[in-house]
Structure formats: C-alpha cells, structure tokens
Design a protein around this motif. Structure first.
Motif, short mmCIF file in Angstrom:
data_model
loop_
_atom_site.label_atom_id
_atom_site.label_comp_id
_atom_site.label_asym_id
_atom_site.label_seq_id
_atom_site.Cartn_x
_atom_site.Cartn_y
_atom_site.Cartn_z
N ALA A 51 -100.21 -33.48 -75.01
CA ALA A 51 -98.55 -33.33 -75.78
C ALA A 51 -99.24 -32.17 -77.04
O ALA A 51 -100.65 -32.12 -77.40
N ARG A 52 -98.57 -31.23 -78.03
CA ARG A 52 -98.71 -30.61 -79.12
C ARG A 52 -98.19 -31.14 -79.88
O ARG A 52 -96.90 -30.49 -80.09
N ASP A 53 -98.77 -31.23 -81.10
CA ASP A 53 -97.46 -31.34 -82.51
C ASP A 53 -96.72 -32.60 -82.29
O ASP A 53 -95.43 -32.19 -82.80
N GLY A 54 -96.66 -33.18 -81.29
CA GLY A 54 -95.46 -34.39 -81.16
C GLY A 54 -94.82 -33.83 -80.23
O GLY A 54 -93.47 -34.56 -80.00
N ARG A 55 -94.67 -32.55 -79.94
CA ARG A 55 -93.80 -32.42 -78.95
C ARG A 55 -94.60 -32.93 -77.12
O ARG A 55 -95.30 -32.15 -76.37
#
Length: 101
Positions: A51-55
């Motif tokens: 997961a990156r920046d909430g994605r």
C-alpha cells in the motif's frame, strides 16, 4: 536467468502453494516506512501486497527470500530487491522499512 524465470512464475501464480516451503521464513509479516506512507505485507505464500499513500494493493506480486536478500517481481513484471539488515529492518528501493508487530 533461471532465478528470474522462477521469480516471474511465482509472481504470475504459476507455482502453487505446494511448490513453496511449508514453513514460512522469519520475515513474513508487515513492513512499514517510518512515516507510514508505505506498507508492505510479505505473505507466507510467497506473495506481497504493498500500500502506498493510503492506496491499498498499489503493488502486488511475488517474492523470494534467500538468506537476508529478498527479490520481488510485481504482477506487471517489474523487479526489485532488498536486504534485511536485522530481523526488524528491511532496506528496499532506497527506503528503510521496519517490521510492524
């Protein structure tokens, strides 16, 4: 060459769970950057979800661990690697990730 092919087969799901060791390696679990922006879960079946920046599931793929070295092949074929510098610290792609307990 053989190693890359095996990594690609794992990432594509062409190798099933019976082709992998029954006992997961000690690095299975969640790894997180200090700021929490990147969260990477190493699953016991040789897959990962990042997961990156909430994605959620921004990146998914397969991985293999050999000693303290990890090789990744994401589902698009992109490859990366990293090094476990201690049981709780992973250096990957210029990032320092810590095991989440």
């Amino acid at each position: 060459m053989i190693r890359r092919l095996l990594l690609l087969l794992v990432a594509m799901g062409a190798l099933n769970a019976c082709d992998r060791p029954a006992t997961p390696h000690p690095y299975v679990g969640m790894w997180v950057t200090a700021d929490g922006r990147i969260r990477q879960e190493l699953l016991p079946d040789g897959r990962y979800e990042e997961a990156r920046d909430g994605r959620e599931r921004a990146y998914t793929g397969g991985y293999t661990v050999t000693g303290d070295h990890i090789d990744y092949v994401d589902d698009t074929g992109f490859t990366a690697d990293g090094t476990f510098v201690s049981p709780d610290v992973l250096h990957h792609g210029g990032m320092v990730m810590h095991r989440e307990r």
